[in-house]
Design a protein around this motif. Structure first.
Motif, PDB file in Angstrom:
ATOM      1  N   UNK A 155       2.498 -32.156   4.524  1.00 30.44           N
ATOM      2  CA  UNK A 155       1.665 -31.578   5.593  1.00 30.44           C
ATOM      3  C   UNK A 155       0.256 -32.165   5.562  1.00 30.44           C
ATOM      4  N   UNK A 156      -0.264 -32.344   4.368  1.00 30.35           N
ATOM      5  CA  UNK A 156      -1.618 -32.892   4.216  1.00 30.35           C
ATOM      6  C   UNK A 156      -1.670 -34.328   4.742  1.00 30.35           C
ATOM      7  N   UNK A 157      -0.625 -35.090   4.455  1.00 33.09           N
ATOM      8  CA  UNK A 157      -0.584 -36.489   4.917  1.00 33.09           C
ATOM      9  C   UNK A 157      -0.518 -36.568   6.447  1.00 33.09           C
ATOM     10  N   UNK A 158       0.061 -35.545   7.073  1.00 36.63           N
ATOM     11  CA  UNK A 158       0.186 -35.553   8.542  1.00 36.63           C
ATOM     12  C   UNK A 158      -1.157 -35.349   9.234  1.00 36.63           C
ATOM     13  N   UNK A 194       3.876 -24.248   8.338  1.00 33.89           N
ATOM     14  CA  UNK A 194       2.836 -23.272   7.955  1.00 33.89           C
ATOM     15  C   UNK A 194       1.761 -23.929   7.091  1.00 33.89           C
ATOM     16  N   UNK A 195       2.182 -24.810   6.177  1.00 37.36           N
ATOM     17  CA  UNK A 195       1.185 -25.549   5.385  1.00 37.36           C
ATOM     18  C   UNK A 195       0.289 -26.376   6.314  1.00 37.36           C
ATOM     19  N   UNK A 196       0.934 -27.017   7.289  1.00 36.43           N
ATOM     20  CA  UNK A 196       0.167 -27.847   8.224  1.00 36.43           C
ATOM     21  C   UNK A 196      -0.848 -26.987   8.989  1.00 36.43           C
ATOM     22  N   UNK A 197      -0.409 -25.818   9.440  1.00 34.96           N
ATOM     23  CA  UNK A 197      -1.316 -24.918  10.170  1.00 34.96           C
ATOM     24  C   UNK A 197      -2.512 -24.547   9.288  1.00 34.96           C
ATOM     25  N   UNK A 198      -2.218 -24.183   8.048  1.00 35.10           N
ATOM     26  CA  UNK A 198      -3.300 -23.753   7.143  1.00 35.10           C
ATOM     27  C   UNK A 198      -4.286 -24.896   6.878  1.00 35.10           C
ATOM     28  N   UNK A 199      -3.765 -26.107   6.776  1.00 34.90           N
ATOM     29  CA  UNK A 199      -4.639 -27.264   6.533  1.00 34.90           C
ATOM     30  C   UNK A 199      -5.417 -27.642   7.801  1.00 34.90           C
ATOM     31  N   UNK A 200      -4.751 -27.483   8.934  1.00 38.91           N
ATOM     32  CA  UNK A 200      -5.402 -27.799  10.212  1.00 38.91           C
ATOM     33  C   UNK A 200      -6.616 -26.890  10.439  1.00 38.91           C
ATOM     34  N   UNK A 209      -3.461 -18.327  15.527  1.00 34.46           N
ATOM     35  CA  UNK A 209      -4.509 -17.440  16.062  1.00 34.46           C
ATOM     36  C   UNK A 209      -5.255 -16.730  14.947  1.00 34.46           C
ATOM     37  N   UNK A 210      -4.538 -16.393  13.869  1.00 36.95           N
ATOM     38  CA  UNK A 210      -5.221 -15.744  12.723  1.00 36.95           C
ATOM     39  C   UNK A 210      -6.270 -16.667  12.121  1.00 36.95           C
ATOM     40  N   UNK A 211      -6.030 -17.970  12.218  1.00 34.63           N
ATOM     41  CA  UNK A 211      -7.011 -18.951  11.729  1.00 34.63           C
ATOM     42  C   UNK A 211      -8.112 -19.215  12.761  1.00 34.63           C
ATOM     43  N   UNK A 212      -8.014 -18.586  13.924  1.00 36.87           N
ATOM     44  CA  UNK A 212      -9.000 -18.840  14.973  1.00 36.87           C
ATOM     45  C   UNK A 212      -8.763 -20.152  15.698  1.00 36.87           C
ATOM     46  N   UNK A 213      -7.537 -20.637  15.653  1.00 36.28           N
ATOM     47  CA  UNK A 213      -7.188 -21.890  16.357  1.00 36.28           C
ATOM     48  C   UNK A 213      -6.627 -21.513  17.733  1.00 36.28           C
TER      49      UNK A 213
END
Ligand code: 5RP
Length: 218
Positions: free
Chosen positions: A11-14, A33-39, A61-65
């Protein structure tokens, strides 16, 4: 390294594929989900996202994205999602999280599909993972009979209703050597909304987290 750490590394590499100011299609599942959290760490650099499931929309949305409806967003530059299996042609089985229909729609609306997974998902021949199929409830038995004719064993996924109000049938026992043909054939069966083969529109890039580092296939 655990399987989850390998998913996170993929996910981080993406993140390197995310262009500033773009709207990004977001998949579903633990790797997505990892990608979302990193994004979330670079949310000010993107315009918005389009989610492939209610669960992913809620997490974004919980991340404010910002999350847009696909009809508002138009064609997307990038779609990032996990997979249950990939072969070396980057044809996939997806739908382990029951989100295959919206995933196929968002992938179909995206210029580039970057698939992220841990290395165990790469296989020579698809089909060890039961193939998920989303089915209109009244067609359950019809679809099951047609699946048996194709040599598969249909199992209705217990306690599973998709975001679209449908059932999932998981098909066991298929060795999928011609994934594009099977995808087309399944698309002809009345009552099947979507099958979990992503072969007619495969991934463009597969990023695998492995114990020895990131492996990228194109
Ligand atoms: C959901 C999917 C997922 O991408 C697939 O099940 C992989 O999930 P995970 O990242 O949790 O291994 O297709 O419908």
């Amino acid at each position: 390294m655990t399987q989850d750490e390998m998913k996170k590394a993929a996910a981080e590499a993406a993140l390197a594929y995310v262009e500033a100011g773009s709207i990004i299609g977001i998949g579903t599942g633990s790797t997505a989900n990892h990608f979302i959290d990193l994004l979330a760490g670079m949310k000010s650099k993107i315009e918005a996202t389009v989610a492939s499931s209610l669960a992913s929309a809620e997490r974004l949305q919980k991340h404010g994205i910002r999350v847009l409806d696909l009809n508002e967003a138009g064609q997307l530059a990038l779609y990032v999602d996990g997979a249950d299996e990939s072969n070396y042609q980057l044809q996939l089985i997806k739908g382990g999280g029951a989100a295959l229909t919206r995933e196929k729609i968002v992938a179909g609306a995206s210029d580039q599909f970057v698939c992220i997974a841990d290395g165990s998902k790469l296989v020579e021949v698809l089909g060890q993972f039961p193939l998920p199929i989303e089915v209109i409830p009244m067609a359950r038995e019809l679809v099951a009979r047609e699946i048996v004719k194709l040599g598969g064993k249909p199992v209705v996924r217990p306690n599973c209703i998709t975001d679209n109000g449908n059932l999932i049938i998981d098909v066991q026992g298929l060795a999928i050597t011609d994934a594009s043909s099977l995808e087309s054939q399944l698309n002809q069966i009345p009552g099947i909304v979507t099958n979990g083969l992503f072969a007619l529109r495969p991934a463009d890039v597969l990023i695998l987290g492995t114990p020895t580092g990131i492996q990228t296939l194109t």
